[in-house]
Design a protein around this motif. Sequence first.
Motif, PDB file in Angstrom:
ATOM      1  N   SER A 220       0.829  -1.217   0.000  1.00  0.00           N
ATOM      2  CA  SER A 220       0.000   0.000   0.000  1.00  0.00           C
ATOM      3  C   SER A 220       0.858   1.258   0.000  1.00  0.00           C
ATOM      4  O   SER A 220       0.600   2.204  -0.752  1.00  0.00           O
ATOM      5  N   ASN A 221       1.879   1.295   0.851  1.00  0.00           N
ATOM      6  CA  ASN A 221       2.720   2.486   0.948  1.00  0.00           C
ATOM      7  C   ASN A 221       3.679   2.612  -0.225  1.00  0.00           C
ATOM      8  O   ASN A 221       4.014   3.719  -0.637  1.00  0.00           O
ATOM      9  N   LYS A 222       4.087   1.490  -0.791  1.00  0.00           N
ATOM     10  CA  LYS A 222       4.909   1.550  -2.009  1.00  0.00           C
ATOM     11  C   LYS A 222       4.082   2.089  -3.164  1.00  0.00           C
ATOM     12  O   LYS A 222       4.566   2.899  -3.974  1.00  0.00           O
ATOM     13  N   THR A 223       2.814   1.663  -3.240  1.00  0.00           N
ATOM     14  CA  THR A 223       1.912   2.168  -4.284  1.00  0.00           C
ATOM     15  C   THR A 223       1.719   3.667  -4.148  1.00  0.00           C
ATOM     16  O   THR A 223       1.753   4.410  -5.138  1.00  0.00           O
ATOM     17  N   LEU A 224       1.506   4.138  -2.892  1.00  0.00           N
ATOM     18  CA  LEU A 224       1.351   5.575  -2.663  1.00  0.00           C
ATOM     19  C   LEU A 224       2.607   6.324  -3.082  1.00  0.00           C
ATOM     20  O   LEU A 224       2.533   7.377  -3.721  1.00  0.00           O
ATOM     21  N   ARG A 225       3.789   5.777  -2.742  1.00  0.00           N
ATOM     22  CA  ARG A 225       5.047   6.430  -3.101  1.00  0.00           C
ATOM     23  C   ARG A 225       5.196   6.550  -4.617  1.00  0.00           C
ATOM     24  O   ARG A 225       5.595   7.598  -5.136  1.00  0.00           O
ATOM     25  N   ILE A 226       4.849   5.508  -5.328  1.00  0.00           N
ATOM     26  CA  ILE A 226       4.950   5.520  -6.791  1.00  0.00           C
ATOM     27  C   ILE A 226       4.001   6.555  -7.385  1.00  0.00           C
ATOM     28  O   ILE A 226       4.356   7.302  -8.307  1.00  0.00           O
ATOM     29  N   LYS A 227       2.786   6.623  -6.833  1.00  0.00           N
ATOM     30  CA  LYS A 227       1.804   7.576  -7.337  1.00  0.00           C
ATOM     31  C   LYS A 227       2.230   9.017  -7.055  1.00  0.00           C
ATOM     32  O   LYS A 227       2.016   9.916  -7.866  1.00  0.00           O
ATOM     33  N   VAL A 228       2.818   9.256  -5.883  1.00  0.00           N
ATOM     34  CA  VAL A 228       3.299  10.599  -5.550  1.00  0.00           C
ATOM     35  C   VAL A 228       4.432  10.996  -6.491  1.00  0.00           C
ATOM     36  O   VAL A 228       4.487  12.121  -6.994  1.00  0.00           O
ATOM     37  N   GLU A 229       5.360  10.067  -6.725  1.00  0.00           N
ATOM     38  CA  GLU A 229       6.504  10.364  -7.589  1.00  0.00           C
ATOM     39  C   GLU A 229       6.083  10.609  -9.039  1.00  0.00           C
ATOM     40  O   GLU A 229       6.677  11.430  -9.732  1.00  0.00           O
ATOM     41  N   SER A 230       5.051   9.900  -9.477  1.00  0.00           N
ATOM     42  CA  SER A 230       4.607  10.045 -10.868  1.00  0.00           C
ATOM     43  C   SER A 230       3.588  11.160 -11.030  1.00  0.00           C
ATOM     44  O   SER A 230       3.326  11.598 -12.149  1.00  0.00           O
ATOM     45  N   GLY A 231       3.008  11.637  -9.919  1.00  0.00           N
ATOM     46  CA  GLY A 231       1.952  12.640 -10.003  1.00  0.00           C
ATOM     47  C   GLY A 231       0.725  12.113 -10.692  1.00  0.00           C
ATOM     48  O   GLY A 231      -0.092  12.859 -11.197  1.00  0.00           O
ATOM     49  N   LEU A 232       0.571  10.750 -10.694  1.00  0.00           N
ATOM     50  CA  LEU A 232      -0.565  10.105 -11.355  1.00  0.00           C
ATOM     51  C   LEU A 232      -0.655  10.459 -12.840  1.00  0.00           C
ATOM     52  O   LEU A 232      -1.720  10.442 -13.428  1.00  0.00           O
ATOM     53  N   ASP A 233       0.501  10.810 -13.447  1.00  0.00           N
ATOM     54  CA  ASP A 233       0.548  11.126 -14.880  1.00  0.00           C
ATOM     55  C   ASP A 233      -0.283  12.334 -15.262  1.00  0.00           C
ATOM     56  O   ASP A 233      -0.710  12.478 -16.404  1.00  0.00           O
ATOM     57  N   TRP A 234      -0.543  13.224 -14.320  1.00  0.00           N
ATOM     58  CA  TRP A 234      -1.269  14.452 -14.649  1.00  0.00           C
ATOM     59  C   TRP A 234      -0.296  15.410 -15.316  1.00  0.00           C
ATOM     60  O   TRP A 234       0.898  15.417 -15.044  1.00  0.00           O
ATOM     61  N   SER A 235      -0.832  16.250 -16.162  1.00  0.00           N
ATOM     62  CA  SER A 235       0.020  17.174 -16.901  1.00  0.00           C
ATOM     63  C   SER A 235       0.760  18.118 -15.974  1.00  0.00           C
ATOM     64  O   SER A 235       1.867  18.551 -16.258  1.00  0.00           O
ATOM     65  N   SER A 236       0.167  18.430 -14.796  1.00  0.00           N
ATOM     66  CA  SER A 236       0.803  19.362 -13.870  1.00  0.00           C
ATOM     67  C   SER A 236       1.868  18.701 -13.021  1.00  0.00           C
ATOM     68  O   SER A 236       2.644  19.367 -12.355  1.00  0.00           O
ATOM     69  N   LYS A 237       1.877  17.350 -13.018  1.00  0.00           N
ATOM     70  CA  LYS A 237       2.799  16.611 -12.160  1.00  0.00           C
ATOM     71  C   LYS A 237       2.708  17.091 -10.716  1.00  0.00           C
ATOM     72  O   LYS A 237       3.700  17.311 -10.046  1.00  0.00           O
ATOM     73  N   SER A 238       1.488  17.234 -10.251  1.00  0.00           N
ATOM     74  CA  SER A 238       1.258  17.778  -8.913  1.00  0.00           C
ATOM     75  C   SER A 238       1.836  16.875  -7.846  1.00  0.00           C
ATOM     76  O   SER A 238       1.765  15.657  -7.924  1.00  0.00           O
ATOM     77  N   LYS A 239       2.412  17.480  -6.812  1.00  0.00           N
ATOM     78  CA  LYS A 239       2.937  16.745  -5.682  1.00  0.00           C
ATOM     79  C   LYS A 239       2.045  16.915  -4.454  1.00  0.00           C
ATOM     80  O   LYS A 239       2.454  16.719  -3.338  1.00  0.00           O
ATOM     81  N   ASP A 240       0.793  17.311  -4.679  1.00  0.00           N
ATOM     82  CA  ASP A 240      -0.171  17.418  -3.613  1.00  0.00           C
ATOM     83  C   ASP A 240      -0.541  16.002  -3.195  1.00  0.00           C
ATOM     84  O   ASP A 240      -1.287  15.310  -3.881  1.00  0.00           O
ATOM     85  N   THR A 241      -0.031  15.544  -2.058  1.00  0.00           N
ATOM     86  CA  THR A 241      -0.174  14.143  -1.688  1.00  0.00           C
ATOM     87  C   THR A 241      -1.608  13.764  -1.381  1.00  0.00           C
ATOM     88  O   THR A 241      -2.039  12.647  -1.680  1.00  0.00           O
ATOM     89  N   ARG A 242      -2.359  14.661  -0.761  1.00  0.00           N
ATOM     90  CA  ARG A 242      -3.768  14.369  -0.496  1.00  0.00           C
ATOM     91  C   ARG A 242      -4.500  14.116  -1.819  1.00  0.00           C
ATOM     92  O   ARG A 242      -5.300  13.192  -1.933  1.00  0.00           O
ATOM     93  N   GLN A 243      -4.207  14.933  -2.808  1.00  0.00           N
ATOM     94  CA  GLN A 243      -4.812  14.788  -4.122  1.00  0.00           C
ATOM     95  C   GLN A 243      -4.442  13.442  -4.732  1.00  0.00           C
ATOM     96  O   GLN A 243      -5.297  12.731  -5.267  1.00  0.00           O
ATOM     97  N   VAL A 244      -3.179  13.080  -4.628  1.00  0.00           N
ATOM     98  CA  VAL A 244      -2.702  11.815  -5.185  1.00  0.00           C
ATOM     99  C   VAL A 244      -3.332  10.626  -4.461  1.00  0.00           C
ATOM    100  O   VAL A 244      -3.754   9.645  -5.085  1.00  0.00           O
ATOM    101  N   LEU A 245      -3.412  10.710  -3.117  1.00  0.00           N
ATOM    102  CA  LEU A 245      -3.962   9.613  -2.316  1.00  0.00           C
ATOM    103  C   LEU A 245      -5.396   9.305  -2.730  1.00  0.00           C
ATOM    104  O   LEU A 245      -5.738   8.157  -3.036  1.00  0.00           O
ATOM    105  N   PHE A 246      -6.245  10.330  -2.756  1.00  0.00           N
ATOM    106  CA  PHE A 246      -7.653  10.089  -3.031  1.00  0.00           C
ATOM    107  C   PHE A 246      -7.914   9.850  -4.518  1.00  0.00           C
ATOM    108  O   PHE A 246      -8.824   9.100  -4.864  1.00  0.00           O
ATOM    109  N   LYS A 247      -7.121  10.435  -5.390  1.00  0.00           N
ATOM    110  CA  LYS A 247      -7.245  10.126  -6.824  1.00  0.00           C
ATOM    111  C   LYS A 247      -6.841   8.672  -7.049  1.00  0.00           C
ATOM    112  O   LYS A 247      -7.418   7.978  -7.897  1.00  0.00           O
ATOM    113  N   GLY A 248      -5.857   8.205  -6.262  1.00  0.00           N
ATOM    114  CA  GLY A 248      -5.445   6.811  -6.358  1.00  0.00           C
ATOM    115  C   GLY A 248      -6.549   5.852  -5.938  1.00  0.00           C
ATOM    116  O   GLY A 248      -6.758   4.806  -6.561  1.00  0.00           O
TER     117      GLY A 248
END
Length: 447
Positions: A220-248
Amino acid sequence: MKTNLQNNSYDTMLEPSDWRFSAAIVGLMQYLDYHDLDYRIEDDCIYYNREDINEEKYLEFVEYKYGEELHHKIVENILSREELSDEEIKLVNDKLSANTIMKKTFGKLKYDKTNKQEILDIIIKSRKELIRETFRSKSDMYANYANTNQLFNDSQNNCRLIGYYIDSGKKGKSTAFNFNISTFVGCDEREFDFIPFAFEGTREAFFINDNYTIDRLKISNKTLRIKVESGLDWSSKSKDTRQVLFKGIIESTDFIDRDVEVIFKDRDKGYFETLYIRKESIDIFKKIAEENIDYRSFCFSYKVTEKYYINIQKQVTDSILNNLLLDNLIEIFLKEKYRNGLVSQLIKINVLIRRDKSMKDRLKGAYKNAKQVAEVLEINKLESYKQKLTSSIIFKDYDRVCQILLQLTNYSGVEFGFVYDLFDDFEENKDLAYTFINALSKKSENK
């Protein structure tokens, strides 16, 4: 919980008895994997050897994990290039005096294009101290999670973590009136120094305590880390972790799919906070994608005054987690032009929170009635009615809302089928009124 073992191939066992031990296990596994050290995991514990944990290896791992954020490492990377631009030279000199330990180490030394090797030699000689002191004091590293004086200390009576630590030698604002230290329970372990590695994020950092098994905790935490590092492939490459967590959670079916505790640390607060993400809330997040709700439309801060902003994303996620309706946000944006799309998205979230399966079709009826009225009335009259309805619903004058709707149906000649639900129970059917008011505009105004 930590247990010392004898007559075993490993001399220490760590169990995820609470979130602190869970986070320590996640951070410790990263450390052991980096150094290729031997350990074994079972469903509910991890086995390893105490001798594998030492300050030298720990600091080496810190430099690996935070390399791009450590001042001396940035200097070292830039000076490894053949040619430096004026901007790079300026950055090097800024970093040489970026914090206390850099000033102490380099003094008044500045890079002048002739002393590259001298600076690199100083870094090599002082590397251990540079890593330790920068990591210890940086606000988004160890200092964000624990008492900076406790790094590398052995286990003690009081937990080293921020919000848990108490200086028993003096009673200050951290202890309440008539505080009795003998009644305080705050276990501490040397392994808690690995907790910062388990959190992902910048301003807000998150740790998922998915301790159903150690494997789940790690995945679970490795998945979160990967999503944070990739910014979920959004064009902005946002590092807003709350955004990444719930979008994930919204986009990934296998990310989090059961009740789970999430610990987060706001850098501006001297304590840890807990989010309990329940299965019913997870189901709502999953349905957001099914309902074509664009989660990114909530990811902004709304200015109320010069000093007060509302974090819309945080309010939306907190409302879903706590099963609270978004009426306040809907009413804020009903007052503003060109927010029709955002309001409609918030209403859809409200419907998901209510879990009213029949509401979706009834909302279509309210929307259709509003558009029928918009075709009949001229724009000034339309705006007048919309303003009256908005003001009345914001001030909770629901009788007045119903009266205005009756006036409007008579004036426009359009029959409102949805009003009977409002007469029956306005509070339960308020989203019908929100939808009608939000849609009460000409097509040209719907942006």
